[in-house]
Design a protein around this motif. Structure first.
Motif, short mmCIF file in Angstrom:
data_model
loop_
_atom_site.label_atom_id
_atom_site.label_comp_id
_atom_site.label_asym_id
_atom_site.label_seq_id
_atom_site.Cartn_x
_atom_site.Cartn_y
_atom_site.Cartn_z
N LYS A 31 -16.33 -79.40 0.06
CA LYS A 31 -17.49 -80.15 0.57
C LYS A 31 -17.23 -80.68 1.98
N ARG A 32 -16.10 -81.32 2.20
CA ARG A 32 -15.79 -81.84 3.53
C ARG A 32 -15.52 -80.72 4.52
N SER A 33 -14.98 -79.59 4.05
CA SER A 33 -14.74 -78.46 4.94
C SER A 33 -16.05 -77.96 5.54
N VAL A 34 -17.11 -77.89 4.72
CA VAL A 34 -18.42 -77.46 5.20
C VAL A 34 -19.03 -78.52 6.11
N GLU A 35 -18.98 -79.78 5.67
CA GLU A 35 -19.57 -80.87 6.45
C GLU A 35 -18.91 -81.04 7.82
N GLU A 36 -17.59 -80.92 7.88
CA GLU A 36 -16.87 -81.15 9.12
C GLU A 36 -16.61 -79.86 9.90
N ASN A 37 -17.07 -78.73 9.34
CA ASN A 37 -16.93 -77.42 9.98
C ASN A 37 -15.47 -77.10 10.32
N ARG A 38 -14.56 -77.49 9.44
CA ARG A 38 -13.14 -77.18 9.58
C ARG A 38 -12.52 -77.26 8.19
N ALA A 39 -11.40 -76.58 8.02
CA ALA A 39 -10.72 -76.60 6.72
C ALA A 39 -10.09 -77.96 6.48
N VAL A 40 -10.46 -78.58 5.37
CA VAL A 40 -9.86 -79.85 4.97
C VAL A 40 -8.97 -79.54 3.77
#
Length: 132
Positions: A31-40
């Motif tokens: 979810k955060r990877s998509v929202e922040e446009n980077r791999a979390v």
């Protein structure tokens, strides 16, 4: 003969308990990877049944209480066949973090408070193999 069997049993006891599998897992927050446009992601290393854990290749963290420059830090690590539980708190900064990993389905829940602000994240974890 009894002495020989005792020596073999003693050797096997220490040989088996001295070896613990070192495990590396990679946990990704989709979810955060998509929202922040980077791999979390978070990479964890630990020994099966051990009392230490390493986050993203940094230094080993052990269970216990220690005084650091920020105040008293309390760390608790529990690694069982069902779950991995990690808790860290720095009393003077009103900061804490809890991580719970379900070893059956690979889900990881991380929550806590950082400088007074609460947060919570969900990850999915997979065991990774070492390259060498």
């Amino acid at each position: 003969m009894k002495k020989f069997i005792s020596i073999i049993a003693f050797y096997l006891f220490f040989y088996v308990s001295a070896y613990a599998e070192n495990i590396t897992i990679k946990c990704i927050d989709e979810k955060r990877s998509v929202e922040e446009n980077r791999a979390v992601s978070l990479i964890l290393n630990f020994d099966e049944g051990g009392d230490w854990i390493i986050f993203n290749g940094n230094s080993k963290e052990f269970s216990g209480r220690q005084d650091n420059g920020l105040g008293t830090e309390l760390t608790s690590i529990e690694i069982t066949k069902d779950k991995i539980s990690y808790f860290n708190s720095v009393e003077s900064m009103d900061t804490h973090m809890q991580i719970i990993i379900n070893r059956f389905d690979g889900s990881m829940y991380q929550y806590g408070k950082l400088k007074g602000e609460k947060y919570d994240f969900n990850y999915m974890c997979e065991k990774t193999e070492r390259k060498f």
